[in-house]
Design a protein around this motif. Structure first.
Motif, PDB file in Angstrom:
ATOM      1  N   VAL A  76       9.334   1.171  10.427  1.00 18.33           N
ATOM      2  CA  VAL A  76       7.894   1.180  10.687  1.00 18.33           C
ATOM      3  C   VAL A  76       7.134   1.787   9.511  1.00 18.33           C
ATOM      4  CG1 VAL A  76       6.094   2.119  12.203  1.00 18.33           C
ATOM      5  CG2 VAL A  76       8.174   1.146  13.179  1.00 18.33           C
ATOM      6  N   ALA A  77       7.710   2.777   8.867  1.00 19.36           N
ATOM      7  CA  ALA A  77       7.058   3.364   7.687  1.00 19.36           C
ATOM      8  C   ALA A  77       6.892   2.338   6.573  1.00 19.36           C
ATOM      9  CB  ALA A  77       7.862   4.550   7.178  1.00 19.36           C
ATOM     10  N   GLY A  78       7.729   1.316   6.566  1.00 21.79           N
ATOM     11  CA  GLY A  78       7.646   0.280   5.544  1.00 21.79           C
ATOM     12  C   GLY A  78       6.693  -0.852   5.873  1.00 21.79           C
ATOM     13  N   LEU A  79       6.042  -0.799   7.021  1.00 19.03           N
ATOM     14  CA  LEU A  79       5.089  -1.839   7.407  1.00 19.03           C
ATOM     15  C   LEU A  79       3.730  -1.512   6.797  1.00 19.03           C
ATOM     16  CD1 LEU A  79       6.034  -2.288  11.179  1.00 19.03           C
ATOM     17  CD2 LEU A  79       6.800  -3.655   9.234  1.00 19.03           C
ATOM     18  N   LYS A  80       3.515  -1.959   5.579  1.00 22.81           N
ATOM     19  CA  LYS A  80       2.307  -1.605   4.841  1.00 22.81           C
ATOM     20  C   LYS A  80       1.129  -2.506   5.214  1.00 22.81           C
ATOM     21  CE  LYS A  80       4.638   1.448   2.508  1.00 22.81           C
ATOM     22  NZ  LYS A  80       4.478   2.888   2.798  1.00 22.81           N
ATOM     23  N   PRO A  81      -0.065  -1.928   5.406  1.00 19.58           N
ATOM     24  CA  PRO A  81      -1.257  -2.750   5.649  1.00 19.58           C
ATOM     25  C   PRO A  81      -1.448  -3.747   4.511  1.00 19.58           C
ATOM     26  CG  PRO A  81      -1.721  -0.450   6.109  1.00 19.58           C
ATOM     27  CD  PRO A  81      -0.361  -0.487   5.466  1.00 19.58           C
ATOM     28  N   GLY A  82      -1.800  -4.983   4.857  1.00 22.36           N
ATOM     29  CA  GLY A  82      -2.004  -6.011   3.859  1.00 22.36           C
ATOM     30  C   GLY A  82      -0.731  -6.760   3.520  1.00 22.36           C
ATOM     31  N   GLN A  83       0.425  -6.128   3.709  1.00 26.21           N
ATOM     32  CA  GLN A  83       1.703  -6.791   3.469  1.00 26.21           C
ATOM     33  C   GLN A  83       2.294  -7.282   4.783  1.00 26.21           C
ATOM     34  OE1 GLN A  83       4.076  -3.922   1.378  1.00 26.21           O
ATOM     35  NE2 GLN A  83       2.898  -4.105  -0.521  1.00 26.21           N
ATOM     36  N   ARG A  84       2.327  -6.401   5.767  1.00 19.62           N
ATOM     37  CA  ARG A  84       2.854  -6.768   7.087  1.00 19.62           C
ATOM     38  C   ARG A  84       1.735  -7.017   8.095  1.00 19.62           C
ATOM     39  NH1 ARG A  84       8.318  -8.183   7.078  1.00 19.62           N
ATOM     40  NH2 ARG A  84       9.472  -6.739   5.758  1.00 19.62           N
ATOM     41  N   PHE A  85       0.660  -6.216   8.014  1.00 19.08           N
ATOM     42  CA  PHE A  85      -0.444  -6.331   8.961  1.00 19.08           C
ATOM     43  C   PHE A  85      -1.584  -7.142   8.360  1.00 19.08           C
ATOM     44  CE2 PHE A  85       1.568  -2.246  10.151  1.00 19.08           C
ATOM     45  CZ  PHE A  85       1.909  -2.553  11.443  1.00 19.08           C
ATOM     46  N   ARG A  86      -2.218  -7.937   9.193  1.00 22.36           N
ATOM     47  CA  ARG A  86      -3.358  -8.735   8.746  1.00 22.36           C
ATOM     48  C   ARG A  86      -4.592  -7.823   8.595  1.00 22.36           C
ATOM     49  NH1 ARG A  86      -2.651 -14.373   9.686  1.00 22.36           N
ATOM     50  NH2 ARG A  86      -0.694 -14.829  10.773  1.00 22.36           N
ATOM     51  N   PRO A  87      -5.235  -7.801   7.431  1.00 21.10           N
ATOM     52  CA  PRO A  87      -6.405  -6.941   7.241  1.00 21.10           C
ATOM     53  C   PRO A  87      -7.513  -7.195   8.253  1.00 21.10           C
ATOM     54  CG  PRO A  87      -5.590  -7.705   5.120  1.00 21.10           C
ATOM     55  CD  PRO A  87      -4.816  -8.452   6.171  1.00 21.10           C
ATOM     56  N   VAL A  88      -7.782  -8.462   8.574  1.00 18.80           N
ATOM     57  CA  VAL A  88      -8.834  -8.757   9.551  1.00 18.80           C
ATOM     58  C   VAL A  88      -8.459  -8.202  10.918  1.00 18.80           C
ATOM     59  CG1 VAL A  88     -10.076 -10.581  10.764  1.00 18.80           C
ATOM     60  CG2 VAL A  88      -9.682 -10.767   8.306  1.00 18.80           C
ATOM     61  N   ALA A  89      -7.187  -8.309  11.286  1.00 13.71           N
ATOM     62  CA  ALA A  89      -6.741  -7.777  12.575  1.00 13.71           C
ATOM     63  C   ALA A  89      -6.969  -6.273  12.644  1.00 13.71           C
ATOM     64  CB  ALA A  89      -5.264  -8.104  12.792  1.00 13.71           C
ATOM     65  N   LEU A  90      -6.637  -5.583  11.564  1.00 17.48           N
ATOM     66  CA  LEU A  90      -6.840  -4.129  11.547  1.00 17.48           C
ATOM     67  C   LEU A  90      -8.320  -3.784  11.606  1.00 17.48           C
ATOM     68  CD1 LEU A  90      -4.178  -2.973   8.920  1.00 17.48           C
ATOM     69  CD2 LEU A  90      -3.974  -3.113  11.413  1.00 17.48           C
ATOM     70  N   ALA A  91      -9.163  -4.600  10.966  1.00 16.18           N
ATOM     71  CA  ALA A  91     -10.604  -4.361  11.018  1.00 16.18           C
ATOM     72  C   ALA A  91     -11.141  -4.554  12.436  1.00 16.18           C
ATOM     73  CB  ALA A  91     -11.320  -5.293  10.046  1.00 16.18           C
ATOM     74  N   VAL A  92     -10.668  -5.585  13.134  1.00 17.00           N
ATOM     75  CA  VAL A  92     -11.087  -5.810  14.524  1.00 17.00           C
ATOM     76  C   VAL A  92     -10.630  -4.643  15.397  1.00 17.00           C
ATOM     77  CG1 VAL A  92     -10.778  -7.288  16.552  1.00 17.00           C
ATOM     78  CG2 VAL A  92     -11.136  -8.310  14.291  1.00 17.00           C
ATOM     79  N   LEU A  93      -9.407  -4.198  15.169  1.00 11.68           N
ATOM     80  CA  LEU A  93      -8.883  -3.057  15.920  1.00 11.68           C
ATOM     81  C   LEU A  93      -9.775  -1.833  15.732  1.00 11.68           C
ATOM     82  CD1 LEU A  93      -6.494  -1.904  17.614  1.00 11.68           C
ATOM     83  CD2 LEU A  93      -5.371  -1.378  15.439  1.00 11.68           C
ATOM     84  N   GLU A  94     -10.173  -1.576  14.496  1.00 10.01           N
ATOM     85  CA  GLU A  94     -11.015  -0.410  14.225  1.00 10.01           C
ATOM     86  C   GLU A  94     -12.401  -0.558  14.828  1.00 10.01           C
ATOM     87  OE1 GLU A  94      -9.959   2.475  13.100  1.00 10.01           O
ATOM     88  OE2 GLU A  94      -8.015   1.457  13.142  1.00 10.01           O
TER      89      GLU A  94
END
Length: 211
Positions: A76-94
């Protein structure tokens, strides 16, 4: 309610989790001699939960909890934003977090690592497929139903009870997610394939793509 694989992330997380573990313990790959039989059973009955349990059992059964917990932390520590997570998804989450919404991660992937992703992303609750243990050794069988399709609808109904009937907004990416998304107050299919998009359109569910 956010789905994980393909919704928040670019792709599946279970296969990289399993392959990463095997790279660290190559002898575990010997258990894959049973994989053709498991794939044949899946071809016959289409039971994704059974296939998931069988593969986890082949590669991890009998492993100590401390070992698997340590690998989950590393993974999980290796799941970097932008590499593993979709930036738009993280923005919606926030955006939902800033609005004071209750955030729930709902995934068919296993509790061997998904709750850590929930913690990483600041979810209030994480519901995912639970795996059985025998004392401090992994058993590999499913403790809960595979939390996919209709089982996600069961989770949605349980959450409505827990949150006093608050309105539910659901995000998912696959046709199987539509089972519970149809019963949400608002829903959005993101990153879905053409078949899922057609079904969403028939159900009156919006469609989008998150990069």
């Amino acid at each position: 309610m956010f789905d994980l694989d393909g919704t928040l992330t670019w792709r599946d997380t279970l296969l990289p989790y399993l392959l990463g573990f095997v790279r660290r313990r190559p002898h575990r790959a010997l258990g894959l001699w049973r994989l053709p039989h498991a794939l044949f059973r899946y071809w016959r009955d289409r039971d994704r939960g059974a296939l998931k349990s069988q593969v986890i059992t082949m590669l991890m059964r009998g492993e100590k909890r401390a070992v698997l917990d340590a690998w989950a932390q590393t993974f999980v520590a290796g799941l970097k934003p932008g590499q593993r997570f979709r930036p738009v998804a993280l923005a919606v989450l926030e955006t939902h977090r800033a609005s004071g919404d209750h955030l729930v991660l709902l995934s068919a992937s296993p509790d061997l690592y998904v709750p850590l992703i929930g913690q990483l992303l600041g979810f209030e609750r994480t519901l995912c497929t639970e795996i059985q243990w025998q004392a401090d050794r992994l058993d590999g069988r499913l403790k809960t139903a595979n939390r996919r399709g209709e089982e996600k609808l069961n989770c949605l109904n349980w959450l409505r009870e827990q949150y006093g009937g608050l309105r539910v907004i659901a995000y998912g990416n696959s046709a199987s997610d539509l089972d519970h998304m149809r019963h949400a107050d608002r829903a959005l299919l993101v990153n879905g394939d053409s078949a899922a998009r057609r079904l969403a359109d028939k159900a009156g569910i919006g469609v989008s793509y998150w990069n």
